[in-house]
Design an enzyme around this catalytic site. Structure first.
Site, PDB file in Angstrom:
ATOM      1  N   CYS A 187       0.840  -1.203   0.000  1.00 59.30           N
ATOM      2  CA  CYS A 187       0.000   0.000   0.000  1.00 59.30           C
ATOM      3  C   CYS A 187       0.876   1.254   0.000  1.00 59.30           C
ATOM      4  O   CYS A 187       1.562   1.511  -0.973  1.00 59.30           O
ATOM      5  CB  CYS A 187      -0.967  -0.042   1.188  1.00 59.30           C
ATOM      6  SG  CYS A 187      -2.312   1.156   1.065  1.00 59.30           S
ATOM      7  N   HIS A 217      -3.385  -5.746   1.198  1.00 54.83           N
ATOM      8  CA  HIS A 217      -2.684  -5.936   2.471  1.00 54.83           C
ATOM      9  C   HIS A 217      -2.591  -7.399   2.900  1.00 54.83           C
ATOM     10  O   HIS A 217      -3.415  -7.858   3.679  1.00 54.83           O
ATOM     11  CB  HIS A 217      -3.406  -5.152   3.563  1.00 54.83           C
ATOM     12  CG  HIS A 217      -3.228  -3.682   3.467  1.00 54.83           C
ATOM     13  ND1 HIS A 217      -2.282  -2.987   4.181  1.00 54.83           N
ATOM     14  CD2 HIS A 217      -3.866  -2.767   2.713  1.00 54.83           C
ATOM     15  CE1 HIS A 217      -2.351  -1.696   3.891  1.00 54.83           C
ATOM     16  NE2 HIS A 217      -3.310  -1.534   2.990  1.00 54.83           N
ATOM     17  N   GLU A 259      -0.645  -8.634   5.048  1.00 60.44           N
ATOM     18  CA  GLU A 259      -0.352  -8.752   6.483  1.00 60.44           C
ATOM     19  C   GLU A 259      -1.614  -8.753   7.343  1.00 60.44           C
ATOM     20  O   GLU A 259      -1.548  -9.043   8.538  1.00 60.44           O
ATOM     21  CB  GLU A 259       0.605  -7.633   6.921  1.00 60.44           C
ATOM     22  CG  GLU A 259      -0.022  -6.276   7.216  1.00 60.44           C
ATOM     23  CD  GLU A 259      -0.411  -5.475   5.968  1.00 60.44           C
ATOM     24  OE1 GLU A 259      -0.481  -6.053   4.873  1.00 60.44           O
ATOM     25  OE2 GLU A 259      -0.655  -4.261   6.110  1.00 60.44           O
TER      26      GLU A 259
END
Lengths: 231, 88
Positions: A86, A195, A197
């Site tokens: 991002c 994302h 994560e």
């Protein structure tokens, strides 16, 4: 244990999530500070999401000049794995480690959703544990997520197999050719808007095959780089 | 004291989502005569001395290397601002 640095800039939001993902994958996260021109001997680096320097000037533009970034640019040139997520992807383009740039989403709205991606390159340091063409689901949340580059650059990226992820089902921000993530020629630097994560632990990720919030499709980014480094 | 203005605009071939939104809002406020809008950035760089050719060259270099991203933006103008005294 393999040590993976996670950079914190002023305005970074997802550094703790990225560090947690590294830990869950079996690595040792190392906090790196933007003003510290020292990578502390880490084996790889994650540039996490957020709004570094408030997105002033352009998203990622000021972060490029942070002391830690010159170290990262040098290390990336020597082959160290670097992942930009991002805002981290925006920083990588501003630092010229990856081509193109991001502008405001075509529909002008902030978007936050669970996004399906196809994996189109499984030879990078961060994707070697995926299978080619596999569809994965990870959260996506951005305002300036529309990937743009000139036609020649886009043709080069596609011709050289450097498009790593493409949006599936819906192009959530108007990105050229549905591109969600790309890599450099060497395959050690990867950037993407979604994302991974945030999809690493059952109970906290997107909906998965086994039920609500069971999705952990992002975890293999981190196991991939750990195995790439020891293998 | 002198002041240099650097104007940065999105490249013509890059869709400007913000300009498009502004263009959509104008007719609702009675400004129906504008066919399109593009939104850019204006930077004002102040120097302690006069605006010399060297200052203008440095402002252009800063504009091209930092203030704009050549992938998506162009520096369209670099000029001395003489409209008012700075710091008055």
């Amino acid at each position: 244990m393999t040590r993976i640095g996670v950079v914190t800039f002023p305005g970074t939001l997802d550094d703790r999530d990225a560090a947690r993902a590294v830990r869950l994958a079996g690595g040792e996260p190392v906090a790196l500070w933007h003003a510290d021109a020292d990578l502390h001997g880490v084996d790889a680096v994650v540039l996490p999401g957020g709004f570094s320097y408030g997105d002033y000037l352009r998203a990622g533009a000021i972060s490029r000049f942070a002391p830690v970034m010159s170290e990262i640019v040098d290390a990336a040139g020597r082959g160290m794995p670097v992942l930009g997520i991002c805002n981290g992807f925006q920083v990588l383009t501003e630092a010229h480690l990856l081509p193109g740039s991001m502008i405001k989403n075509d529909h002008l709205h902030f978007v936050c959703r669970e996004q399906v991606l196809s994996v189109e390159n499984v030879d990078t340091a961060w994707t070697r544990e995926y299978t080619l063409g596999e569809h994965i689901t990870v959260p996506l949340k951005n305002q300036d997520g529309q990937y743009v580059a000139d036609e020649r650059t886009l043709d080069e990226l596609e011709g050289e197999g450097r498009v790593v992820f493409r949006y599936q089902g819906w192009n959530p921000n108007g990105s050229r050719r549905g591109i969600a993530g790309i890599t450099n020629a060497a395959g050690n630097v990867v950037g993407l808007m979604p994302h991974p994560e945030h999809a690493v632990e059952p109970g906290f990720g997107p909906d998965g095959a086994r039920g609500p919030r069971t999705g952990t499709d992002g975890l293999r980014f981190f196991t991939s780089v750990l195995h790439a480094l020891v293998g | 004291m002198g002041r240099v203005v650097v104007d940065v605009m999105p490249k013509p071939e890059i869709l400007d989502p913000q300009g498009k939104a502004v263009a959509g809002a104008l007719p609702r406020l009675g400004f129906g005569q504008f066919a399109s809008v593009r939104q850019g950035k204006r930077f004002e760089l102040e120097v302690d001395g006069p605006v010399t050719d060297e200052v203008l060259a440095a402002a252009r270099a800063a504009g091209e290397q930092v203030l704009s991203n050549p992938v998506i933006e162009d520096v369209v103008a670099v000029y001395e601002d003489t409209t008012e005294s700075v710091g008055a």
